[in-house]
Design a protein around this motif. Structure first.
Motif, PDB file in Angstrom:
ATOM      1  N   THR A  81       0.812  -1.217   0.000  1.00  0.00           N
ATOM      2  CA  THR A  81       0.000   0.000   0.000  1.00  0.00           C
ATOM      3  C   THR A  81       0.845   1.266   0.000  1.00  0.00           C
ATOM      4  O   THR A  81       0.393   2.324   0.420  1.00  0.00           O
ATOM      5  CB  THR A  81      -0.968  -0.005   1.200  1.00  0.00           C
ATOM      6  OG1 THR A  81      -0.258  -0.330   2.399  1.00  0.00           O
ATOM      7  CG2 THR A  81      -2.076  -1.010   0.986  1.00  0.00           C
ATOM      8  N   ASP A  82       2.075   1.172  -0.458  1.00  0.00           N
ATOM      9  CA  ASP A  82       2.817   2.362  -0.882  1.00  0.00           C
ATOM     10  C   ASP A  82       2.314   2.673  -2.278  1.00  0.00           C
ATOM     11  O   ASP A  82       2.556   1.915  -3.228  1.00  0.00           O
ATOM     12  CB  ASP A  82       4.322   2.103  -0.901  1.00  0.00           C
ATOM     13  CG  ASP A  82       4.944   2.169   0.475  1.00  0.00           C
ATOM     14  OD1 ASP A  82       4.242   2.549   1.430  1.00  0.00           O
ATOM     15  OD2 ASP A  82       6.125   1.826   0.611  1.00  0.00           O
ATOM     16  N   LEU A  83       1.607   3.785  -2.424  1.00  0.00           N
ATOM     17  CA  LEU A  83       0.919   4.082  -3.675  1.00  0.00           C
ATOM     18  C   LEU A  83       1.488   5.332  -4.332  1.00  0.00           C
ATOM     19  O   LEU A  83       1.861   6.295  -3.658  1.00  0.00           O
ATOM     20  CB  LEU A  83      -0.578   4.289  -3.422  1.00  0.00           C
ATOM     21  CG  LEU A  83      -1.317   3.160  -2.697  1.00  0.00           C
ATOM     22  CD1 LEU A  83      -2.786   3.533  -2.517  1.00  0.00           C
ATOM     23  CD2 LEU A  83      -1.185   1.856  -3.462  1.00  0.00           C
ATOM     24  N   ALA A  84       1.535   5.311  -5.648  1.00  0.00           N
ATOM     25  CA  ALA A  84       1.950   6.466  -6.435  1.00  0.00           C
ATOM     26  C   ALA A  84       1.147   6.473  -7.728  1.00  0.00           C
ATOM     27  O   ALA A  84       0.629   5.428  -8.157  1.00  0.00           O
ATOM     28  CB  ALA A  84       3.445   6.424  -6.734  1.00  0.00           C
ATOM     29  N   VAL A  85       1.034   7.632  -8.337  1.00  0.00           N
ATOM     30  CA  VAL A  85       0.324   7.760  -9.610  1.00  0.00           C
ATOM     31  C   VAL A  85       1.345   7.667 -10.736  1.00  0.00           C
ATOM     32  O   VAL A  85       2.287   8.458 -10.795  1.00  0.00           O
ATOM     33  CB  VAL A  85      -0.436   9.087  -9.692  1.00  0.00           C
ATOM     34  CG1 VAL A  85      -1.153   9.198 -11.040  1.00  0.00           C
ATOM     35  CG2 VAL A  85      -1.435   9.203  -8.554  1.00  0.00           C
TER      36      VAL A  85
END
Length: 422
Positions: A81-85
């Motif tokens: 759940t380390d998120l980036a676009v």
């Protein structure tokens, strides 16, 4: 007086370069901050209207712009759940304090965040930001919502102590029946297989299926389905297979004695087990000159299991994972886009707030429209390039020194002016 305007211009130059140095300092300080957007300083000349042969210095004005639309490279992490676009768009988040207060939280936007489930089950960052999304229906579909408002967005939250189960509602019978057993007048042996299914409480039950050649006609079988939960027959069918050159052993016709009628368009029947209706796809069955096989049987549903973790796919769908290996879609994270991202208001923790200068936002499904995808196990690096900032710092230092020299020179000239009276 022209000499006085020179002094004012020098002071304006000192103030402008001080502002630029502050922006450079902020950029360098955040060179390792995930998702940080660098600040760019712009200088604009100020010209005072002239008359005759005199000239008055107008000086310089400065403006700082945070380049929110700039994107940096994505780095891999070990947290799902380390998120980036990956591309254009912004992830919606909110303040955990506002969420816990029970009020409608204000939507903020970011391009990267390290989210983890806290003690209350919220998916949050260490800086107190909660991930926002649309909540899924019980069947893992999503309601139609307005896309130009944050009202339908809710904080992503999990009950980590709750078990989850789903009943079986669909079974695909990839079975082959031996053609040599289904001959007219032959007493072929029956074949049998048992299919495990899950009831409404996540318990394991069995459907026992017996295939018996009728001996009355070639390629004809009876299929009897018994529900192990009650011991009753829930389906009784007569199957006829096509042995023509074009048919190649596929199912031709189905006669119904007990159970739902055969739907030739979908190749399915529906039987009512103790847990409710189960759709069984029998159109994939074959009768070939080979041994009985039941190797490609598929079904949905899963047994009761405890919560194991969270993953987010590139479409922004949040999957709750369970210890039995099953998963369930529980939320969808949209991506916000607007005409002028640089017009948003910058806030702490690499978050931004839409404003009139940014234009109206729209919430897209990730990967649709102008937006990119959501990347799990990723963090976006800072857009600061230290080498560029250090070069700009040298330029700023020289410009500041030069403006200070102008003030010093003006001071000496004014001193000479006052000395005329002596």
């Amino acid at each position: 007086m022209t000499i006085s305007s020179s002094l004012n211009a020098g002071v304006a130059g000192l103030a402008a370069n001080s502002s630029r140095l502050a922006a450079i300092s902020d950029n360098i300080a955040n060179a390792s901050t995930a998702g940080y957007k660098r600040v760019v300083t712009s200088f604009e000349s100020m010209v005072i209207s002239q008359s005759g042969g005199t000239y008055a210095a107008g000086g310089v004005s400065v403006s700082n712009t945070r380049m929110i639309d700039q994107r940096s490279s994505l780095i891999s992490t070990n947290n799902a759940t380390d998120l980036a676009v990956d591309g254009r768009g912004f992830i919606p988040v909110a303040s955990l304090a506002e969420v816990e207060a029970g009020s409608q939280p204000t939507m903020l936007l970011t391009t990267s965040g390290s989210f983890r489930t806290n003690e209350e089950g919220y998916l949050t960052t260490s800086s107190g930001l909660v991930l926002l999304g649309w909540e899924a229906n019980a069947d893992e579909t999503f309601p139609t919502v307005a896309r130009d408002t944050d009202d339908p967005l809710v904080p992503v939250k999990f009950d980590t102590s709750q078990l989850s189960a789903a009943p079986t509602t669909y079974v695909s019978l990839g079975v082959n029946l031996p053609a040599d057993s289904a001959l007219t007048g032959a007493a072929g042996d029956p074949e049998e297989n048992s299919i495990q299914y899950f009831d409404n409480l996540g318990g394991q039950q069995d459907l026992s299926i017996v295939y018996t050649p009728t001996g009355l006609n070639d390629n004809e079988w009876t299929m009897t389905i018994t529900d192990g939960a009650t011991g009753t027959v829930v389906g009784d069918y007569t199957l006829t297979f096509d042995d023509s050159q074009t048919g190649k052993g596929t199912l031709s016709t189905v006669g119904t004695t007990i159970g739902g009628a055969y739907d030739a368009s979908t190749g399915t029947i529906i039987v009512t087990a103790d847990s409710g209706p189960i759709e069984i796809e029998i159109g994939v069955m074959t009768q070939l000159s080979s041994a009985f096989t039941a190797a490609t049987i598929e079904k949905d549903g899963y047994e009761a299991a405890s919560f194991a973790g969270v993953e987010v796919d590139e479409g922004g769908y949040v999957h709750a994972l369970y210890e039995n290996g099953s998963s369930r879609i529980v939320y969808q994270i949209p991506l916000a886009d607007m005409p002028n991202p640089n017009g948003m208001k910058s806030l702490d923790s690499q978050t931004f707030m839409p404003s009139t200068a940014s234009g109206a936002y729209y919430l897209w499904d990730a990967g649709t429209g102008p937006t990119g995808s959501v990347a799990g196990y990723r963090q976006e690096e800072s857009t600061t390039d230290v080498a560029t900032e250090l070069t700009a710092m040298i330029q700023t230092q020289r410009a500041y020194s030069s403006n200070a020299k102008v003030i010093q020179t003006v001071d000496e000239m004014l001193q000479e002016t006052t000395n005329i009276k002596r």
